[in-house]
Motif scaffolding. Structure first.
Motif, mmCIF file in Angstrom:
data_model
loop_
_atom_site.group_PDB
_atom_site.id
_atom_site.type_symbol
_atom_site.label_atom_id
_atom_site.label_comp_id
_atom_site.label_asym_id
_atom_site.label_seq_id
_atom_site.Cartn_x
_atom_site.Cartn_y
_atom_site.Cartn_z
ATOM 1 N N LEU A 1 26.469 46.402 43.576
ATOM 2 C CA LEU A 1 27.567 46.075 42.661
ATOM 3 C C LEU A 1 27.233 44.845 41.829
ATOM 4 C CD1 LEU A 1 30.431 46.337 41.523
ATOM 5 C CD2 LEU A 1 31.247 45.081 43.530
ATOM 6 N N LEU A 2 26.681 43.817 42.447
ATOM 7 C CA LEU A 2 26.373 42.588 41.714
ATOM 8 C C LEU A 2 25.267 42.806 40.691
ATOM 9 C CD1 LEU A 2 26.656 40.105 44.692
ATOM 10 C CD2 LEU A 2 28.328 40.511 42.862
ATOM 11 N N LYS A 3 24.267 43.575 41.034
ATOM 12 C CA LYS A 3 23.186 43.869 40.082
ATOM 13 C C LYS A 3 23.703 44.691 38.906
ATOM 14 C CE LYS A 3 19.501 43.363 43.401
ATOM 15 N NZ LYS A 3 18.522 43.981 44.282
ATOM 16 N N VAL A 4 24.544 45.674 39.203
ATOM 17 C CA VAL A 4 25.127 46.490 38.126
ATOM 18 C C VAL A 4 26.013 45.620 37.240
ATOM 19 C CG1 VAL A 4 26.665 48.433 37.628
ATOM 20 C CG2 VAL A 4 24.951 48.634 39.435
ATOM 21 N N TYR A 5 26.779 44.720 37.848
ATOM 22 C CA TYR A 5 27.645 43.823 37.086
ATOM 23 C C TYR A 5 26.834 42.970 36.109
ATOM 24 C CZ TYR A 5 30.534 39.795 35.976
ATOM 25 O OH TYR A 5 31.189 38.801 35.311
ATOM 26 N N VAL A 6 25.776 42.340 36.584
ATOM 27 C CA VAL A 6 24.954 41.490 35.714
ATOM 28 C C VAL A 6 24.302 42.334 34.623
ATOM 29 C CG1 VAL A 6 22.920 39.987 35.626
ATOM 30 C CG2 VAL A 6 24.604 39.710 37.464
ATOM 31 N N ASP B 1 28.276 45.892 27.495
ATOM 32 C CA ASP B 1 28.996 47.161 27.513
ATOM 33 C C ASP B 1 30.312 46.994 28.274
ATOM 34 O OD1 ASP B 1 29.931 49.751 27.819
ATOM 35 O OD2 ASP B 1 27.926 50.578 28.109
ATOM 36 N N ALA B 2 31.393 46.715 27.543
ATOM 37 C CA ALA B 2 32.690 46.456 28.164
ATOM 38 C C ALA B 2 33.245 47.696 28.866
ATOM 39 C CB ALA B 2 33.684 45.956 27.123
ATOM 40 N N THR B 3 32.990 48.871 28.324
ATOM 41 C CA THR B 3 33.502 50.088 28.943
ATOM 42 C C THR B 3 32.868 50.309 30.306
ATOM 43 O OG1 THR B 3 33.886 51.076 26.777
ATOM 44 C CG2 THR B 3 33.801 52.582 28.651
ATOM 45 N N ASP B 4 31.540 50.209 30.368
ATOM 46 C CA ASP B 4 30.866 50.383 31.660
ATOM 47 C C ASP B 4 31.208 49.256 32.623
ATOM 48 O OD1 ASP B 4 29.701 52.783 31.107
ATOM 49 O OD2 ASP B 4 27.695 51.991 30.753
ATOM 50 N N LEU B 5 31.354 48.056 32.110
ATOM 51 C CA LEU B 5 31.737 46.931 32.963
ATOM 52 C C LEU B 5 33.142 47.156 33.523
ATOM 53 C CD1 LEU B 5 31.075 44.187 34.168
ATOM 54 C CD2 LEU B 5 31.920 43.142 32.083
ATOM 55 N N ALA B 6 34.045 47.662 32.725
ATOM 56 C CA ALA B 6 35.411 47.929 33.185
ATOM 57 C C ALA B 6 35.429 48.953 34.314
ATOM 58 C CB ALA B 6 36.278 48.405 32.022
ATOM 59 N N HIS B 7 34.464 49.886 34.327
ATOM 60 C CA HIS B 7 34.395 50.886 35.390
ATOM 61 C C HIS B 7 34.019 50.283 36.740
ATOM 62 C CE1 HIS B 7 33.940 53.961 32.054
ATOM 63 N NE2 HIS B 7 35.052 54.280 32.687
ATOM 64 N N LEU B 8 33.544 49.047 36.753
ATOM 65 C CA LEU B 8 33.226 48.370 38.014
ATOM 66 C C LEU B 8 34.459 47.723 38.623
ATOM 67 C CD1 LEU B 8 29.879 46.605 37.043
ATOM 68 C CD2 LEU B 8 30.200 48.826 38.149
ATOM 69 N N VAL C 1 33.753 51.366 49.478
ATOM 70 C CA VAL C 1 33.130 51.057 48.193
ATOM 71 C C VAL C 1 33.672 49.710 47.725
ATOM 72 C CG1 VAL C 1 32.879 51.762 45.776
ATOM 73 C CG2 VAL C 1 32.867 53.486 47.588
ATOM 74 N N TRP C 2 32.769 48.823 47.321
ATOM 75 C CA TRP C 2 33.161 47.505 46.815
ATOM 76 C C TRP C 2 33.391 47.577 45.316
ATOM 77 C CZ3 TRP C 2 34.476 43.335 49.572
ATOM 78 C CH2 TRP C 2 34.139 43.322 50.927
ATOM 79 N N TRP C 3 34.433 46.866 44.840
ATOM 80 C CA TRP C 3 34.828 46.837 43.430
ATOM 81 C C TRP C 3 35.084 45.397 43.007
ATOM 82 C CZ3 TRP C 3 34.798 51.462 41.000
ATOM 83 C CH2 TRP C 3 34.922 52.615 41.770
ATOM 84 N N LEU C 4 34.983 45.142 41.701
ATOM 85 C CA LEU C 4 35.389 43.852 41.150
ATOM 86 C C LEU C 4 36.910 43.809 41.069
ATOM 87 C CD1 LEU C 4 33.046 43.591 38.040
ATOM 88 C CD2 LEU C 4 32.754 42.431 40.225
ATOM 89 N N GLN C 5 37.487 42.656 41.344
ATOM 90 C CA GLN C 5 38.910 42.461 41.063
ATOM 91 C C GLN C 5 38.984 42.077 39.595
ATOM 92 O OE1 GLN C 5 40.664 39.701 43.856
ATOM 93 N NE2 GLN C 5 39.742 40.748 45.601
ATOM 94 N N LEU C 6 39.099 43.072 38.766
ATOM 95 C CA LEU C 6 38.983 42.922 37.325
ATOM 96 C C LEU C 6 40.281 43.374 36.676
ATOM 97 C CD1 LEU C 6 36.917 42.253 35.083
ATOM 98 C CD2 LEU C 6 36.223 44.637 35.146
ATOM 99 N N GLY C 7 41.006 42.436 36.084
ATOM 100 C CA GLY C 7 42.282 42.757 35.470
ATOM 101 C C GLY C 7 43.413 42.292 36.363
ATOM 102 N N ASP C 8 44.461 43.113 36.436
ATOM 103 C CA ASP C 8 45.655 42.767 37.223
ATOM 104 C C ASP C 8 45.887 43.806 38.306
ATOM 105 O OD1 ASP C 8 46.351 40.570 35.479
ATOM 106 O OD2 ASP C 8 46.917 42.098 34.017
#
Length: 162
Positions: free
Chosen positions: A67-72, A79-86, A149-156
């Motif tokens: 997850l961290l490697k994909v995030y970086v 790519d905001a769309t792909d980043l948002a999918h994390l 599955v681990w996810w980013l706490q991204l948004g609300d």
């Protein structure tokens, strides 16, 4: 009688081999994470757990490595769309949050990044400090869903309510 015993052993061995083959195929075909590292851009991310007397940080570091490697990688690609999918699927506002992250940290993602996984204080939640080569730092909050599955706490959203 000796022929029957041989036959029974052969049937048992065949059944065991078939079961082992089925398990191997399932393990190879399963997709534990719904995200993958792309071929480009290449990223250099080193993931470590903080020194701790508890083994949880080391396990979480292994679990969140991809997850961290994909995030970086998504940061560097911009790519905001792909980043948002994390972002955790149960969160809202992931697209706007991804755009803000790219604007703030995207320029720092091209050089080697060190990720320090903190001791998890609560099961299924983790904090990671990213240290970019130019001195910039970022803290990410992560959540794990019921499928591990681990996810980013991204948004609300609620980090523990998938």
């Amino acid at each position: 009688m000796p022929g029957t015993r041989k036959k029974n052993l052969w049937v048992a061995a065949s059944a065991l081999a078939a079961l082992a083959t089925a398990l191997l195929i399932w393990w190879l075909l399963r997709d534990p994470a719904p995200y993958t590292l792309g071929k480009t851009p290449e990223v250099k991310v080193t993931v470590h757990a903080v020194k701790s007397e508890y083994p949880e940080a080391e396990k979480v570091a292994g679990d969140v490595d991809l997850l961290l490697k994909v995030y970086v990688q998504r940061l560097e690609a911009g790519d905001a769309t792909d980043l948002a999918h994390l972002g955790a699927p149960w969160y809202t506002g992931r697209d706007r949050a991804a755009q803000r992250l790219i604007a703030h940290y995207g320029a720092h993602a091209g050089e080697p990044v060190e990720a320090l996984v903190q001791d998890p204080a609560v099961p299924n939640l983790a904090a990671v400090e990213l240290r970019f080569a130019d001195g910039q730092r970022q803290t990410l909050q992560l959540s794990r869903d019921d499928d591990d599955v681990w996810w980013l706490q991204l948004g609300d959203g609620d980090p523990v309510a998938p």
